[in-house]
Enzyme design. Structure first.
Site, PDB file in Angstrom:
ATOM      1  N   HIS A  87      22.999 -42.556  62.216  1.00 22.26           N
ATOM      2  CA  HIS A  87      21.716 -41.478  62.539  1.00 22.26           C
ATOM      3  C   HIS A  87      22.048 -40.983  63.922  1.00 22.26           C
ATOM      4  O   HIS A  87      22.663 -41.686  64.771  1.00 22.26           O
ATOM      5  CB  HIS A  87      20.485 -42.479  62.612  1.00 22.26           C
ATOM      6  CG  HIS A  87      20.228 -43.436  63.629  1.00 22.26           C
ATOM      7  ND1 HIS A  87      19.875 -42.908  64.897  1.00 22.26           N
ATOM      8  CD2 HIS A  87      20.554 -44.844  63.715  1.00 22.26           C
ATOM      9  CE1 HIS A  87      19.518 -44.113  65.673  1.00 22.26           C
ATOM     10  NE2 HIS A  87      19.971 -45.113  64.902  1.00 22.26           N
ATOM     11  N   ASP A 110      22.683 -46.505  70.870  1.00 25.32           N
ATOM     12  CA  ASP A 110      21.761 -46.410  69.570  1.00 25.32           C
ATOM     13  C   ASP A 110      21.146 -44.768  69.570  1.00 25.32           C
ATOM     14  O   ASP A 110      19.936 -44.680  69.997  1.00 25.32           O
ATOM     15  CB  ASP A 110      20.521 -47.491  69.710  1.00 25.32           C
ATOM     16  CG  ASP A 110      19.643 -47.219  68.483  1.00 25.32           C
ATOM     17  OD1 ASP A 110      20.071 -46.741  67.390  1.00 25.32           O
ATOM     18  OD2 ASP A 110      18.588 -47.522  68.409  1.00 25.32           O
ATOM     19  N   GLU A 152      15.810 -41.430  61.915  1.00 25.15           N
ATOM     20  CA  GLU A 152      15.878 -42.685  61.422  1.00 25.15           C
ATOM     21  C   GLU A 152      14.999 -43.657  62.203  1.00 25.15           C
ATOM     22  O   GLU A 152      14.383 -44.679  61.941  1.00 25.15           O
ATOM     23  CB  GLU A 152      17.388 -43.072  61.807  1.00 25.15           C
ATOM     24  CG  GLU A 152      17.856 -44.591  61.364  1.00 25.15           C
ATOM     25  CD  GLU A 152      17.596 -45.849  62.170  1.00 25.15           C
ATOM     26  OE1 GLU A 152      17.374 -46.672  61.615  1.00 25.15           O
ATOM     27  OE2 GLU A 152      17.041 -45.473  63.517  1.00 25.15           O
ATOM     28  N   GLU A 153      14.622 -43.489  63.536  1.00 24.76           N
ATOM     29  CA  GLU A 153      13.998 -44.125  64.377  1.00 24.76           C
ATOM     30  C   GLU A 153      12.462 -44.303  63.898  1.00 24.76           C
ATOM     31  O   GLU A 153      11.536 -45.083  64.494  1.00 24.76           O
ATOM     32  CB  GLU A 153      13.955 -43.416  65.925  1.00 24.76           C
ATOM     33  CG  GLU A 153      15.304 -43.766  66.547  1.00 24.76           C
ATOM     34  CD  GLU A 153      15.981 -45.269  66.855  1.00 24.76           C
ATOM     35  OE1 GLU A 153      15.193 -46.214  66.198  1.00 24.76           O
ATOM     36  OE2 GLU A 153      17.109 -45.617  67.271  1.00 24.76           O
ATOM     37  N   ASP A 173      25.473 -47.803  62.714  1.00 22.77           N
ATOM     38  CA  ASP A 173      24.189 -48.030  63.730  1.00 22.77           C
ATOM     39  C   ASP A 173      24.472 -48.913  64.869  1.00 22.77           C
ATOM     40  O   ASP A 173      23.961 -50.272  64.492  1.00 22.77           O
ATOM     41  CB  ASP A 173      22.975 -48.035  62.822  1.00 22.77           C
ATOM     42  CG  ASP A 173      21.731 -47.804  63.563  1.00 22.77           C
ATOM     43  OD1 ASP A 173      21.787 -47.630  64.756  1.00 22.77           O
ATOM     44  OD2 ASP A 173      20.672 -48.048  62.924  1.00 22.77           O
ATOM     45  N   ASP A 201      36.127 -48.628  70.521  1.00 20.74           N
ATOM     46  CA  ASP A 201      37.454 -48.378  70.059  1.00 20.74           C
ATOM     47  C   ASP A 201      37.807 -49.219  68.953  1.00 20.74           C
ATOM     48  O   ASP A 201      38.051 -48.523  67.849  1.00 20.74           O
ATOM     49  CB  ASP A 201      38.105 -48.858  71.198  1.00 20.74           C
ATOM     50  CG  ASP A 201      39.766 -48.190  71.032  1.00 20.74           C
ATOM     51  OD1 ASP A 201      39.878 -47.173  70.197  1.00 20.74           O
ATOM     52  OD2 ASP A 201      40.665 -48.742  71.712  1.00 20.74           O
ATOM     53  N   ASP A 205      38.146 -47.538  65.077  1.00 21.09           N
ATOM     54  CA  ASP A 205      39.185 -48.007  64.139  1.00 21.09           C
ATOM     55  C   ASP A 205      38.829 -48.512  62.659  1.00 21.09           C
ATOM     56  O   ASP A 205      39.600 -48.295  61.976  1.00 21.09           O
ATOM     57  CB  ASP A 205      40.395 -48.604  64.936  1.00 21.09           C
ATOM     58  CG  ASP A 205      40.865 -47.718  66.164  1.00 21.09           C
ATOM     59  OD1 ASP A 205      40.824 -46.508  66.229  1.00 21.09           O
ATOM     60  OD2 ASP A 205      41.480 -48.645  66.896  1.00 21.09           O
TER      61      ASP A 205
HETATM   62 ZN   LIG Z   1      19.863 -47.302  65.443  1.00 23.45          ZN
END
Ligand SMILES: [Zn+2]
Length: 314
Positions: free
Chosen positions: A122, A134, A168-169, A197, A299, A303
């Protein structure tokens, strides 16, 4: 949450090693059959994407929330990069709280079959802050995996589709709208949906969604090979955009580094974090800015996502 999966994913995955050779350069064609390895996603590109999102929030009232100019500017910024890389992009509209919201969908045009592997995050923040942990973190990770697909010149087995969800929130509104909009034929073509997320929480845990055992193993085995212990992602269960996909029987998976829950002593010992502190002490607050991330977690999780997209898609 180990419910039966709709597709025999483990069997399909095992077959990929045989088909991956078609994507190898001619000079490597004589090498033993092996799946293509995913590229390393450069950390400086991930942090660069987060700096861009932080700057967008700063220039637009301090957030990137649904219905606010910072959200639209975020969509614009990602769509420009995806278009330039050769993706087919669509901005899907929906309405929430009387305001138009947007999902951004991007599909890589090369694929050997019509099966779809989708990966998403999101893109909206809450109103109170810039939303860098977030979910700038997940948005940036999915974006850089998509751009790595383009740079690899890959013709994968499956259609690689990427999504950045709006609202989304406010109750996973954008992803629910997207799944509702899929035709029966498209629904039948989905092999899996992978969700990101919060993947760079400052006091990071390493959690893997345990909804689908085969997908869970793809992520967990990758972390194990890096010497990183993982746990089941209980905190995000039922609380992010994978829920809509799961609800129509699509196998789901993903990675997560923790939100408002507190890290235990055992977790601090295995991950090097701070016992008694939330995984993200700035969760849904104004302090969720550019300093509110763990670069190692960012990171590693980017990956891990790249590995899963290559393993399950190519
Ligand atoms: Zn979230």
């Amino acid at each position: 949450m180990l419910r039966p999966t709709r597709a025999p994913l483990a069997v399909l995955t095992a077959c990929l090693a045989l088909t991956a050779l078609t994507a190898l350069p001619a000079s490597a064609a004589a090498a033993p059959a092996a799946p293509l390895a995913a590229p390393d996603i450069p950390l400086d590109r991930l942090t660069g994407q987060l700096a861009d999102l932080a700057a967008i929030a700063e220039a637009n009232g301090g957030n990137r929330a649904h219905g606010r100019p910072g959200y639209t500017a975020s969509v614009d910024h990602l769509q420009e990069q995806l278009d330039a890389a050769g993706f087919e992009t669509v901005r899907q509209e929906f309405t929430q709280s009387g305001v138009t919201g947007y999902n951004l969908i991007a599909e890589w045009p090369q694929a050997a079959t019509d099966e779809i592997l989708m990966t998403g995050a999101h893109l909206d923040s809450v109103v109170s802050g810039a939303g860098i942990s977030d979910n700038g973190s997940g948005s940036a990770a999915v974006l850089e995996v998509a751009l790595a697909v383009a740079e690899s010149g890959l013709t994968p087995e499956r259609r690689l589709r990427f999504g950045w969800w709006g609202a989304e929130e406010l109750g996973m509104v954008g992803s629910r709208h997207y799944v509702d909009s899929l035709t029966d034929q498209e629904l039948a073509s989905f092999s899996a949906y992978l969700n990101a997320d919060m993947v760079a929480s400052p006091n990071a845990g390493y959690f893997v969604y345990d909804d689908d055992p085969a997908i869970e193993a793809v992520f967990a085995d990758w972390f194990t090979a890096q010497g990183v212990t993982t746990e089941a992602a209980a905190e995000v269960r039922g609380r992010s955009d994978h829920v809509a996909f799961d609800g129509v029987g699509i196998p789901v998976g993903g990675v997560f580094t923790g939100a408002g829950r507190v890290m235990t002593a055992a977790q601090a010992a295995q991950w090097g974090g701070e016992e008694g502190l939330a995984f993200d002490p700035c969760y849904h607050q104004a302090c969720d800015g550019l300093d509110n991330i763990d670069e190692t977690a960012l990171d590693r999780n980017a990956d891990a996502l790249a590995h899963a997209v290559w393993e399950l898609g190519s």
